[in-house]
Motif scaffolding. Sequence first.
Motif, PDB file in Angstrom:
ATOM      1  N   TRP A 294       0.896  -1.242   0.090  1.00  0.00           N
ATOM      2  CA  TRP A 294       0.093  -0.001  -0.001  1.00  0.00           C
ATOM      3  C   TRP A 294       0.900   1.219  -0.105  1.00  0.00           C
ATOM      4  CZ3 TRP A 294      -4.466   0.194  -1.852  1.00  0.00           C
ATOM      5  CH2 TRP A 294      -5.392  -0.815  -1.592  1.00  0.00           C
TER       6      TRP A 294
ATOM      7  N   THR B 141      -6.069  -0.115  -7.336  1.00  0.00           N
ATOM      8  CA  THR B 141      -6.609  -0.100  -5.916  1.00  0.00           C
ATOM      9  C   THR B 141      -7.609  -0.963  -5.476  1.00  0.00           C
ATOM     10  OG1 THR B 141      -6.170   2.511  -5.538  1.00  0.00           O
ATOM     11  CG2 THR B 141      -7.536   1.392  -4.034  1.00  0.00           C
ATOM     12  N   GLY B 142      -8.394  -1.368  -6.564  1.00  0.00           N
ATOM     13  CA  GLY B 142      -9.441  -2.130  -6.491  1.00  0.00           C
ATOM     14  C   GLY B 142      -8.916  -3.684  -6.534  1.00  0.00           C
TER      15      GLY B 142
ATOM     16  N   ALA C  22      -7.221  -4.215  -3.189  1.00  0.00           N
ATOM     17  CA  ALA C  22      -8.347  -4.497  -2.006  1.00  0.00           C
ATOM     18  C   ALA C  22      -8.665  -6.081  -2.142  1.00  0.00           C
ATOM     19  CB  ALA C  22      -9.470  -3.618  -2.040  1.00  0.00           C
ATOM     20  N   VAL C  23      -9.142  -6.456  -3.516  1.00  0.00           N
ATOM     21  CA  VAL C  23      -9.505  -7.609  -3.649  1.00  0.00           C
ATOM     22  C   VAL C  23      -8.648  -8.902  -3.312  1.00  0.00           C
ATOM     23  CG1 VAL C  23     -10.434  -9.491  -5.417  1.00  0.00           C
ATOM     24  CG2 VAL C  23     -11.239  -7.182  -5.448  1.00  0.00           C
TER      25      VAL C  23
ATOM     26  N   SER D  92      -8.314  -8.763   0.666  1.00  0.00           N
ATOM     27  CA  SER D  92      -9.240  -9.060   1.468  1.00  0.00           C
ATOM     28  C   SER D  92      -9.476 -10.720   1.249  1.00  0.00           C
ATOM     29  CB  SER D  92     -10.678  -8.564   0.904  1.00  0.00           C
ATOM     30  OG  SER D  92     -10.639  -7.089   1.139  1.00  0.00           O
TER      31      SER D  92
ATOM     32  N   LEU E 252     -15.875  -8.408   3.094  1.00  0.00           N
ATOM     33  CA  LEU E 252     -14.765  -7.526   2.510  1.00  0.00           C
ATOM     34  C   LEU E 252     -14.678  -7.813   0.994  1.00  0.00           C
ATOM     35  CD1 LEU E 252     -12.395  -7.769   5.470  1.00  0.00           C
ATOM     36  CD2 LEU E 252     -13.499  -5.734   4.772  1.00  0.00           C
TER      37      LEU E 252
ATOM     38  N   SER F 167     -15.020  -5.138  -1.865  1.00  0.00           N
ATOM     39  CA  SER F 167     -13.731  -4.711  -2.591  1.00  0.00           C
ATOM     40  C   SER F 167     -13.983  -5.190  -4.307  1.00  0.00           C
ATOM     41  CB  SER F 167     -12.637  -5.501  -1.992  1.00  0.00           C
ATOM     42  OG  SER F 167     -12.630  -6.797  -2.103  1.00  0.00           O
ATOM     43  N   SER F 168     -14.608  -6.207  -4.280  1.00  0.00           N
ATOM     44  CA  SER F 168     -15.120  -6.740  -5.813  1.00  0.00           C
ATOM     45  C   SER F 168     -15.915  -5.599  -6.456  1.00  0.00           C
ATOM     46  CB  SER F 168     -15.811  -8.115  -5.908  1.00  0.00           C
ATOM     47  OG  SER F 168     -14.754  -8.843  -5.364  1.00  0.00           O
TER      48      SER F 168
ATOM     49  N   MET G 164     -15.991  -2.486  -5.562  1.00  0.00           N
ATOM     50  CA  MET G 164     -15.007  -1.212  -5.868  1.00  0.00           C
ATOM     51  C   MET G 164     -14.199  -1.550  -7.150  1.00  0.00           C
ATOM     52  SD  MET G 164     -13.645  -0.458  -1.734  1.00  0.00           S
ATOM     53  CE  MET G 164     -12.283   0.322  -2.509  1.00  0.00           C
TER      54      MET G 164
END
Length: 141
Positions: free
Chosen positions: A52, A73-74, A77-78, A81, A111, A115-116, A118
């Motif tokens: 990050w 970023t997406g 996050a996926v 998570s 989560l 995140s998916s 997003m």
Amino acid sequence: MSLPRRVGVLVAGLGGLAVSTTIGLLWATGPKALPAGTQLAFAAMILIGVTWAGFAGWALVRRPLFAVDRVITGWLAVIFSTLTTVGTVAIAVARASTAGVLAAGGLGLILIVVSSAMLIRARAYRAALLARKRELEGHQP
């Protein structure tokens, strides 16, 4: 990138750096060797934080175009998570905790879904920007 988005990226990067540093210091200054599972978890959390922080540095310096930063970023996050969910569910299974498995799996699923969503939204936004770019390039003399 707008100022609020730049501030958000900066906060994410500083947060990742702070988490990585804190966990690294805890790991390095512990009074005795940690169990292998704890070392693996610490290493994973440090890697996530450093990722990050690295992303934030890249996004703030490079100023990515056409929302590529949102797509990255997406994906981060996926991926993170999913890894976190797998790890926490594995720990709950190893401890034979049905409540733990349900809690870790349920929260992890939330989560992953968020995140998916997003990621899907970021990809659609990027596609719209690229389509607009192609449209504008086609209308120039």
